[in-house]
Design a protein around this motif. Structure first.
Motif, PDB file in Angstrom:
ATOM      1  N   HIS A 127      -5.860  30.702  -8.211  1.00  0.00           N
ATOM      2  CA  HIS A 127      -5.232  29.849  -9.221  1.00  0.00           C
ATOM      3  C   HIS A 127      -5.049  30.647 -10.511  1.00  0.00           C
ATOM      4  N   ASP A 168       3.815  19.988  -9.975  1.00  0.00           N
ATOM      5  CA  ASP A 168       3.664  20.333 -11.398  1.00  0.00           C
ATOM      6  C   ASP A 168       4.300  21.700 -11.650  1.00  0.00           C
ATOM      7  N   GLU A 170       3.082  24.445 -12.532  1.00  0.00           N
ATOM      8  CA  GLU A 170       2.379  25.600 -11.954  1.00  0.00           C
ATOM      9  C   GLU A 170       2.782  25.834 -10.503  1.00  0.00           C
ATOM     10  N   LYS A 191       3.464  17.265 -14.434  1.00  0.00           N
ATOM     11  CA  LYS A 191       2.201  16.535 -14.305  1.00  0.00           C
ATOM     12  C   LYS A 191       1.463  16.571 -15.631  1.00  0.00           C
ATOM     13  N   ARG A 193      -2.463  15.984 -16.774  1.00  0.00           N
ATOM     14  CA  ARG A 193      -3.839  15.687 -16.350  1.00  0.00           C
ATOM     15  C   ARG A 193      -4.665  15.382 -17.583  1.00  0.00           C
ATOM     16  N   ASP A 196     -10.617  14.745 -14.800  1.00  0.00           N
ATOM     17  CA  ASP A 196     -10.774  15.216 -13.413  1.00  0.00           C
ATOM     18  C   ASP A 196     -10.003  14.341 -12.431  1.00  0.00           C
ATOM     19  N   ASP A 217       1.034  22.287  -2.632  1.00  0.00           N
ATOM     20  CA  ASP A 217       0.124  22.573  -3.742  1.00  0.00           C
ATOM     21  C   ASP A 217      -0.853  23.661  -3.333  1.00  0.00           C
ATOM     22  N   ASP A 218      -1.345  24.391  -4.330  1.00  0.00           N
ATOM     23  CA  ASP A 218      -2.287  25.454  -3.980  1.00  0.00           C
ATOM     24  C   ASP A 218      -3.653  24.872  -3.623  1.00  0.00           C
ATOM     25  N   ILE A 219      -4.105  23.886  -4.388  1.00  0.00           N
ATOM     26  CA  ILE A 219      -5.457  23.350  -4.194  1.00  0.00           C
ATOM     27  C   ILE A 219      -5.390  21.836  -4.077  1.00  0.00           C
ATOM     28  N   ALA A 220      -6.108  21.273  -3.099  1.00  0.00           N
ATOM     29  CA  ALA A 220      -6.366  19.828  -3.117  1.00  0.00           C
ATOM     30  C   ALA A 220      -7.847  19.683  -3.413  1.00  0.00           C
ATOM     31  N   SER A 221      -8.179  19.235  -4.606  1.00  0.00           N
ATOM     32  CA  SER A 221      -9.588  19.134  -4.991  1.00  0.00           C
ATOM     33  C   SER A 221      -9.964  17.655  -5.079  1.00  0.00           C
ATOM     34  N   SER A 222      -9.688  17.013  -6.219  1.00  0.00           N
ATOM     35  CA  SER A 222      -9.904  15.561  -6.278  1.00  0.00           C
ATOM     36  C   SER A 222      -8.840  14.849  -5.453  1.00  0.00           C
ATOM     37  N   GLY A 223      -7.774  15.558  -5.127  1.00  0.00           N
ATOM     38  CA  GLY A 223      -6.663  14.965  -4.382  1.00  0.00           C
ATOM     39  C   GLY A 223      -5.708  14.165  -5.252  1.00  0.00           C
TER      40      GLY A 223
END
Ligand code: R5P
Length: 317
Positions: A127, A168, A170, A191, A193, A196, A217-223
């Motif tokens: 990231h 977004d 990024e 987006k 934010r 969190d 998307d690069d990361i799915a964290s909280s989704g």
């Protein structure tokens, strides 16, 4: 001599695929927790004179980092020629600035910690937001592989009339490249934010919604990024979207919430083990590792076991 790869943590099958690509030998490692929770670790395969590769994906990093550092130091103490890290997911990249006074800029500290123990680093799609390159943060040879090729190939084979959606700004870097490789249209949304779990996506960026949306998307964290994007697309009348993620962290219940929001299908790369793994990234990771191994063949950053040529060029002692 062939590199020697030790698997600390990786998606099933990834170590074998990397070994095959790299022509590496597989090292055996014993690890357990003592009753007090401390880690016992032993490299069972001799490492003397070998280029050692530690494979450790670093989602949920706090519990994984100490064993990784122990393994790196053990390899060095036992005479490894070099010690490198393949971390398909590289943690602590997102706190790249002190947003409020007193915050720890964890990306910096983590980079210093890893760079003190390994000679080189390879990851995939880290990231990078405020850091322009991995090398701007990591003072060791560091290569970022890219998942755009394997993602685009999967989309080309599996999705009729894909339209790539970046949630977004990024994500524009992946969305545009994947769209061009997959021969698809792309739209990149905006987006905001605020916390969190507090994410909103601006509907203004929505374009022609015909076809099958594939949210990248690069990361799915909280989704939350994916959930909000799926809901936005559904409300706007798009077909049920597919979500394609490089790093499927999926914290808490976020995966089932994303399915509940109306995603038609969720797929991910095997950078982190998850039920959604469908896209293999061993190829780009191995290519990046090969590049670095070739580079450190000349000069090792920690100055261990330098070749006479490197020493003549003033390599580190
Ligand atoms: C953010 O800038 C990243 O590209 C991802 O969109 C983000 O990390 C996803 O996080 P979450 O799943 O918590 O919304």
């Amino acid at each position: 001599m062939r590199p020697l790869l030790f698997e600390l943590d990786a998606a099933p099958g990834l170590a074998d695929r990397l070994n095959a690509h790299l022509g590496a030998d597989r090292g055996a490692l014993a690890r357990r927790q003592f009753p007090d929770g401390e880690t016992y670790l032993r490299l069972e395969t001799p490492v003397e004179g070998r280029d050692v590769i530690l494979l450790c994906t670093l989602d949920r990093p706090d519990a994984k980092t100490l064993p990784l550092l122990f393994a790196a130091e053990a390899a060095r103490d036992h005479g490894a020629k070099s010690v490198g890290l393949i971390a398909p997911y590289l943690a602590y990249m997102r706190q790249d600035e002190e947003f409020q006074a007193g915050e720890a800029v964890t990306s910096k500290t983590f980079a210093r910690l890893l760079s003190g123990q390994v000679d080189w680093l390879v990851t995939i799609d880290p990231h990078l937001h405020r850091y322009p390159t991995l090398g701007a943060l990591y003072p060791i040879p560091a290569e970022a592989a890219h998942a755009a090729g394997p993602l685009a190939e999967w989309i080309r084979h599996e999705v009729p009339e894909p339209v790539i959606v970046g949630p977004d700004e990024e994500s524009a870097q992946w969305a545009d490249e994947i769209a061009s490789l997959a021969g698809a249209r792309a739209m990149v949304l905006r987006k905001v934010r605020s916390g969190d779990y507090d994410v909103s996506i601006d509907a203004a960026g929505l374009g022609d919604l015909s076809g099958t949306p594939v949210i990248i998307d690069d990361i799915a964290s909280s989704g939350r990024t994916l959930i909000e994007t799926v809901e936005l697309l559904r409300k706007a009348g798009a077909a049920a979207p597919i979500c394609a993620v490089v790093h499927p962290i999926f914290a808490g219940d976020s995966y089932s919430e994303l399915l509940g929001a109306g995603a038609a299908r969720i797929v991910s790369t095997n950078s982190i083990a998850h039920d959604t793994n469908a896209i293999d990234v061993s190829g780009p990771l191995a290519d990046a590792a090969r590049t670095v191994l070739t580079r450190i063949g000349a000069i090792l950053p920690h100055g261990r076991q330098l070749t006479p040529e490197a020493r003549a060029q003033g390599g580190p002692e």
